[in-house]
Scaffold this motif. Structure first.
Motif, PDB file in Angstrom:
ATOM      1  N   ASN A  46       1.786   2.916 -37.525  1.00  5.85           N
ATOM      2  CA  ASN A  46       3.118   2.407 -37.191  1.00  5.85           C
ATOM      3  C   ASN A  46       3.795   1.747 -38.382  1.00  5.85           C
ATOM      4  O   ASN A  46       5.012   1.881 -38.553  1.00  5.85           O
ATOM      5  CB  ASN A  46       3.039   1.442 -36.012  1.00  5.85           C
ATOM      6  N   TYR A  97       9.537   2.144 -34.225  1.00  7.66           N
ATOM      7  CA  TYR A  97       8.278   2.108 -34.978  1.00  7.66           C
ATOM      8  C   TYR A  97       8.001   0.697 -35.512  1.00  7.66           C
ATOM      9  O   TYR A  97       6.847   0.277 -35.577  1.00  7.66           O
ATOM     10  CB  TYR A  97       8.275   3.123 -36.125  1.00  7.66           C
ATOM     11  N   MET A 105       6.054   4.488 -27.585  1.00  9.90           N
ATOM     12  CA  MET A 105       5.692   5.835 -28.051  1.00  9.90           C
ATOM     13  C   MET A 105       6.579   6.895 -27.389  1.00  9.90           C
ATOM     14  O   MET A 105       7.004   7.849 -28.052  1.00  9.90           O
ATOM     15  CB  MET A 105       4.220   6.134 -27.767  1.00  9.90           C
ATOM     16  N   THR A 146       2.742  11.352 -33.591  1.00  9.14           N
ATOM     17  CA  THR A 146       2.934  10.493 -32.425  1.00  9.14           C
ATOM     18  C   THR A 146       2.525  11.218 -31.146  1.00  9.14           C
ATOM     19  O   THR A 146       1.941  10.603 -30.247  1.00  9.14           O
ATOM     20  CB  THR A 146       4.395  10.011 -32.340  1.00  9.14           C
TER      21      THR A 146
END
Length: 182
Positions: free
Chosen positions: A108, A154, A41, A80
């Motif tokens: 995701n 991702y 992340m 995010t």
């Protein structure tokens, strides 16, 4: 046999003013930051910022293709951030009725698909929208490269989120309570 007392004290008390506030203070979960999902992340946030900052510094509004790339990059960057803060401060645990491993996996996977389209759009439009070796060309080419890296990040997050959702390596109870990060 013992007799029941004739008078019983039924005094109630309230908790101290400061005691309740200290129990609900937000504390960051550093284990999440060190986890694979947390590191990915952070990588998505850094690379996503690079993508939209590089494109925003060019006259992207003249080309509709870059409008799409900007939408994908900024939208997913903001979502995010929200998810990162939820997991960092363990706020997702307070919303226990939400299936967070499933939500994270779906996000995701969707982000991966959107970044695939953004990467293809950005890469295909670089040479058509600017002259080689000019500043806008170099920025758009760099944005294409970083959008590819974000797409991969991702994709990896989608894989690890899928693993957490399936419960690979743990049982369903610990996966749900741990928030789904490895």
């Amino acid at each position: 046999m013992a007799e029941f007392p004739s008078k019983v004290s039924t005094r109630t008390s309230s908790p101290a003013q400061g005691a309740g506030a200290s129990g609900s203070a937000l504390r960051p979960d550093l284990d999440f930051v060190r986890s694979v999902v947390g590191v990915l992340m952070l990588l998505q946030l850094a690379l996503g910022l690079l993508v939209w900052a590089l494109i925003a510094d060019t006259p992207y509004h003249l080309y509709p293709a870059y409008g799409w790339v900007m939408f994908v990059a900024v939208f997913l960057w903001l979502v995010t951030i929200v998810l990162f803060v939820l997991y960092l401060f363990q706020l997702h645990m307070k919303l226990y009725m939400v299936p967070w491993p499933l939500v994270l996996m779906a996000f995701n996977m969707g982000a991966t698909v959107l970044y695939i389209t953004a990467f293809i759009t950005c890469s295909a439009s670089v040479e058509q929208t600017s002259l080689k070796n000019t500043r806008p060309y170099n920025q758009r080419a760099a944005a294409s490269f970083f959008s590819c890296l974000v797409m991969i990040a991702y994709g990896l997050s989608a894989f690890f989120s899928f693993q957490a959702w399936r419960g690979v390596g743990s049982n369903a109870a610990t996966s749900q309570m741990a928030g789904g990060y490895a």
